[in-house]
Design a protein around this motif. Structure first.
Motif, PDB file in Angstrom:
ATOM      1  N   CYS A  14       5.853 -43.184  65.325  1.00 37.47           N
ATOM      2  CA  CYS A  14       7.207 -42.842  65.785  1.00 37.47           C
ATOM      3  C   CYS A  14       7.602 -41.484  65.216  1.00 37.47           C
ATOM      4  O   CYS A  14       7.671 -41.311  64.007  1.00 37.47           O
ATOM      5  CB  CYS A  14       8.224 -43.877  65.320  1.00 37.47           C
ATOM      6  SG  CYS A  14       7.896 -45.528  65.906  1.00 37.47           S
ATOM      7  N   LYS A  15       7.854 -40.544  66.118  1.00 42.99           N
ATOM      8  CA  LYS A  15       8.286 -39.218  65.698  1.00 42.99           C
ATOM      9  C   LYS A  15       9.565 -38.877  66.449  1.00 42.99           C
ATOM     10  O   LYS A  15       9.684 -39.163  67.635  1.00 42.99           O
ATOM     11  CB  LYS A  15       7.216 -38.175  65.995  1.00 42.99           C
ATOM     12  CG  LYS A  15       5.974 -38.389  65.176  1.00 42.99           C
ATOM     13  CD  LYS A  15       4.926 -37.374  65.497  1.00 42.99           C
ATOM     14  CE  LYS A  15       3.685 -37.710  64.691  1.00 42.99           C
ATOM     15  NZ  LYS A  15       2.489 -37.367  65.387  1.00 42.99           N
ATOM     16  N   TYR A  16      10.495 -38.249  65.750  1.00 41.06           N
ATOM     17  CA  TYR A  16      11.778 -37.901  66.338  1.00 41.06           C
ATOM     18  C   TYR A  16      12.056 -36.423  66.123  1.00 41.06           C
ATOM     19  O   TYR A  16      11.837 -35.898  65.038  1.00 41.06           O
ATOM     20  CB  TYR A  16      12.904 -38.720  65.692  1.00 41.06           C
ATOM     21  CG  TYR A  16      12.750 -40.200  65.898  1.00 41.06           C
ATOM     22  CD1 TYR A  16      13.254 -40.810  67.030  1.00 41.06           C
ATOM     23  CD2 TYR A  16      12.075 -40.975  64.972  1.00 41.06           C
ATOM     24  CE1 TYR A  16      13.101 -42.166  67.238  1.00 41.06           C
ATOM     25  CE2 TYR A  16      11.915 -42.335  65.163  1.00 41.06           C
ATOM     26  CZ  TYR A  16      12.435 -42.920  66.295  1.00 41.06           C
ATOM     27  OH  TYR A  16      12.267 -44.252  66.485  1.00 41.06           O
ATOM     28  N   HIS A  17      12.530 -35.776  67.166  1.00 42.33           N
ATOM     29  CA  HIS A  17      12.951 -34.377  67.070  1.00 42.33           C
ATOM     30  C   HIS A  17      14.461 -34.389  66.898  1.00 42.33           C
ATOM     31  O   HIS A  17      15.187 -34.854  67.769  1.00 42.33           O
ATOM     32  CB  HIS A  17      12.556 -33.613  68.334  1.00 42.33           C
ATOM     33  CG  HIS A  17      13.019 -32.194  68.322  1.00 42.33           C
ATOM     34  ND1 HIS A  17      13.735 -31.652  69.342  1.00 42.33           N
ATOM     35  CD2 HIS A  17      12.873 -31.206  67.401  1.00 42.33           C
ATOM     36  CE1 HIS A  17      14.010 -30.390  69.072  1.00 42.33           C
ATOM     37  NE2 HIS A  17      13.496 -30.099  67.893  1.00 42.33           N
ATOM     38  N   ILE A  18      14.931 -33.885  65.768  1.00 39.18           N
ATOM     39  CA  ILE A  18      16.356 -33.903  65.444  1.00 39.18           C
ATOM     40  C   ILE A  18      16.847 -32.471  65.337  1.00 39.18           C
ATOM     41  O   ILE A  18      16.214 -31.639  64.693  1.00 39.18           O
ATOM     42  CB  ILE A  18      16.599 -34.650  64.119  1.00 39.18           C
ATOM     43  CG1 ILE A  18      16.147 -36.105  64.259  1.00 39.18           C
ATOM     44  CG2 ILE A  18      18.053 -34.561  63.704  1.00 39.18           C
ATOM     45  CD1 ILE A  18      16.144 -36.879  62.984  1.00 39.18           C
ATOM     46  N   HIS A  63      16.161 -27.552  63.072  1.00 37.67           N
ATOM     47  CA  HIS A  63      15.248 -28.379  63.854  1.00 37.67           C
ATOM     48  C   HIS A  63      14.357 -29.123  62.875  1.00 37.67           C
ATOM     49  O   HIS A  63      13.835 -28.528  61.940  1.00 37.67           O
ATOM     50  CB  HIS A  63      14.350 -27.524  64.740  1.00 37.67           C
ATOM     51  CG  HIS A  63      15.015 -26.968  65.934  1.00 37.67           C
ATOM     52  ND1 HIS A  63      15.079 -27.635  67.119  1.00 37.67           N
ATOM     53  CD2 HIS A  63      15.651 -25.797  66.132  1.00 37.67           C
ATOM     54  CE1 HIS A  63      15.708 -26.899  68.002  1.00 37.67           C
ATOM     55  NE2 HIS A  63      16.082 -25.769  67.416  1.00 37.67           N
ATOM     56  N   MET A  64      14.143 -30.424  63.115  1.00 33.43           N
ATOM     57  CA  MET A  64      13.230 -31.200  62.282  1.00 33.43           C
ATOM     58  C   MET A  64      12.421 -32.147  63.152  1.00 33.43           C
ATOM     59  O   MET A  64      12.951 -32.727  64.105  1.00 33.43           O
ATOM     60  CB  MET A  64      13.990 -32.023  61.256  1.00 33.43           C
ATOM     61  CG  MET A  64      14.621 -31.230  60.167  1.00 33.43           C
ATOM     62  SD  MET A  64      15.324 -32.251  58.872  1.00 33.43           S
ATOM     63  CE  MET A  64      16.716 -32.954  59.712  1.00 33.43           C
ATOM     64  N   LEU A  65      11.151 -32.303  62.838  1.00 33.75           N
ATOM     65  CA  LEU A  65      10.308 -33.325  63.426  1.00 33.75           C
ATOM     66  C   LEU A  65      10.011 -34.307  62.308  1.00 33.75           C
ATOM     67  O   LEU A  65       9.394 -33.945  61.305  1.00 33.75           O
ATOM     68  CB  LEU A  65       9.013 -32.727  63.980  1.00 33.75           C
ATOM     69  CG  LEU A  65       8.067 -33.724  64.637  1.00 33.75           C
ATOM     70  CD1 LEU A  65       8.715 -34.345  65.866  1.00 33.75           C
ATOM     71  CD2 LEU A  65       6.762 -33.059  64.991  1.00 33.75           C
ATOM     72  N   ILE A  66      10.479 -35.541  62.484  1.00 29.42           N
ATOM     73  CA  ILE A  66      10.416 -36.532  61.409  1.00 29.42           C
ATOM     74  C   ILE A  66       9.633 -37.749  61.878  1.00 29.42           C
ATOM     75  O   ILE A  66       9.830 -38.228  62.997  1.00 29.42           O
ATOM     76  CB  ILE A  66      11.832 -36.972  60.982  1.00 29.42           C
ATOM     77  CG1 ILE A  66      12.639 -35.773  60.510  1.00 29.42           C
ATOM     78  CG2 ILE A  66      11.754 -38.017  59.896  1.00 29.42           C
ATOM     79  CD1 ILE A  66      14.055 -36.118  60.127  1.00 29.42           C
ATOM     80  N   SER A  67       8.767 -38.238  61.020  1.00 27.62           N
ATOM     81  CA  SER A  67       8.043 -39.488  61.259  1.00 27.62           C
ATOM     82  C   SER A  67       8.790 -40.589  60.505  1.00 27.62           C
ATOM     83  O   SER A  67       8.865 -40.553  59.270  1.00 27.62           O
ATOM     84  CB  SER A  67       6.611 -39.369  60.774  1.00 27.62           C
ATOM     85  OG  SER A  67       5.955 -40.592  60.914  1.00 27.62           O
ATOM     86  N   ILE A  68       9.342 -41.539  61.254  1.00 27.28           N
ATOM     87  CA  ILE A  68      10.182 -42.592  60.667  1.00 27.28           C
ATOM     88  C   ILE A  68       9.574 -43.951  61.003  1.00 27.28           C
ATOM     89  O   ILE A  68       9.254 -44.203  62.163  1.00 27.28           O
ATOM     90  CB  ILE A  68      11.621 -42.520  61.215  1.00 27.28           C
ATOM     91  CG1 ILE A  68      12.236 -41.157  60.905  1.00 27.28           C
ATOM     92  CG2 ILE A  68      12.476 -43.640  60.642  1.00 27.28           C
ATOM     93  CD1 ILE A  68      13.599 -40.933  61.544  1.00 27.28           C
ATOM     94  N   PRO A  69       9.405 -44.840  60.019  1.00 28.92           N
ATOM     95  CA  PRO A  69       8.882 -46.175  60.316  1.00 28.92           C
ATOM     96  C   PRO A  69       9.808 -46.938  61.260  1.00 28.92           C
ATOM     97  O   PRO A  69      11.019 -46.748  61.226  1.00 28.92           O
ATOM     98  CB  PRO A  69       8.845 -46.863  58.947  1.00 28.92           C
ATOM     99  CG  PRO A  69       8.929 -45.786  57.940  1.00 28.92           C
ATOM    100  CD  PRO A  69       9.653 -44.660  58.582  1.00 28.92           C
ATOM    101  N   PRO A  70       9.247 -47.805  62.117  1.00 29.98           N
ATOM    102  CA  PRO A  70      10.072 -48.527  63.089  1.00 29.98           C
ATOM    103  C   PRO A  70      11.077 -49.502  62.472  1.00 29.98           C
ATOM    104  O   PRO A  70      12.031 -49.884  63.131  1.00 29.98           O
ATOM    105  CB  PRO A  70       9.063 -49.263  63.950  1.00 29.98           C
ATOM    106  CG  PRO A  70       7.791 -49.227  63.209  1.00 29.98           C
ATOM    107  CD  PRO A  70       7.844 -48.080  62.258  1.00 29.98           C
ATOM    108  N   LYS A  71      10.903 -49.856  61.205  1.00 30.41           N
ATOM    109  CA  LYS A  71      11.877 -50.758  60.596  1.00 30.41           C
ATOM    110  C   LYS A  71      13.228 -50.085  60.384  1.00 30.41           C
ATOM    111  O   LYS A  71      14.225 -50.734  60.139  1.00 30.41           O
ATOM    112  CB  LYS A  71      11.357 -51.327  59.281  1.00 30.41           C
ATOM    113  CG  LYS A  71      11.102 -50.314  58.200  1.00 30.41           C
ATOM    114  CD  LYS A  71      10.543 -50.993  56.964  1.00 30.41           C
ATOM    115  CE  LYS A  71      10.228 -50.001  55.888  1.00 30.41           C
ATOM    116  NZ  LYS A  71       9.688 -50.654  54.688  1.00 30.41           N
ATOM    117  N   TYR A  72      13.289 -48.742  60.496  1.00 29.73           N
ATOM    118  CA  TYR A  72      14.546 -48.022  60.409  1.00 29.73           C
ATOM    119  C   TYR A  72      14.961 -47.552  61.774  1.00 29.73           C
ATOM    120  O   TYR A  72      15.864 -46.907  62.021  1.00 29.73           O
ATOM    121  CB  TYR A  72      14.442 -46.832  59.455  1.00 29.73           C
ATOM    122  CG  TYR A  72      14.167 -47.253  58.036  1.00 29.73           C
ATOM    123  CD1 TYR A  72      15.091 -47.977  57.318  1.00 29.73           C
ATOM    124  CD2 TYR A  72      12.982 -46.924  57.414  1.00 29.73           C
ATOM    125  CE1 TYR A  72      14.840 -48.359  56.020  1.00 29.73           C
ATOM    126  CE2 TYR A  72      12.717 -47.295  56.112  1.00 29.73           C
ATOM    127  CZ  TYR A  72      13.641 -48.023  55.434  1.00 29.73           C
ATOM    128  OH  TYR A  72      13.385 -48.399  54.140  1.00 29.73           O
TER     129      TYR A  72
END
Length: 72
Positions: A14-18, A63-72
């Motif tokens: 899971c990666k999110y662009h914020i 700009h940030m690309l963050i890898s976040i575990p699915p439990k969050y």
């Protein structure tokens, strides 16, 4: 090559662009504030078992690309 993380019964990537923008897109992110924000964002990511894969601080946005575990 895909790099996947794993939990007990799942595999995930899971990666999110914020993008974070100050009010009215004012150019306030420079100097000492900019150096402090880098530390703050990395500390927050560590608290939630996340990783900042890529980040760019501009004077008027972040700009940030963050890898976040699915439990969050």
């Amino acid at each position: 090559m895909r790099i996947e993380e794993s939990l007990c019964h799942t595999r995930w990537d899971c990666k999110y662009h914020i993008v974070w923008i100050p009010k009215y897109r004012r150019k306030v992110l420079y100097g000492r504030l900019r150096r402090e924000l880098v530390d703050v964002f990395h500390d927050l990511a560590r608290q939630k078992d996340s990783r900042i894969l890529e980040g760019h601080l501009q004077p008027d946005h972040i700009h940030m690309l963050i890898s976040i575990p699915p439990k969050y």
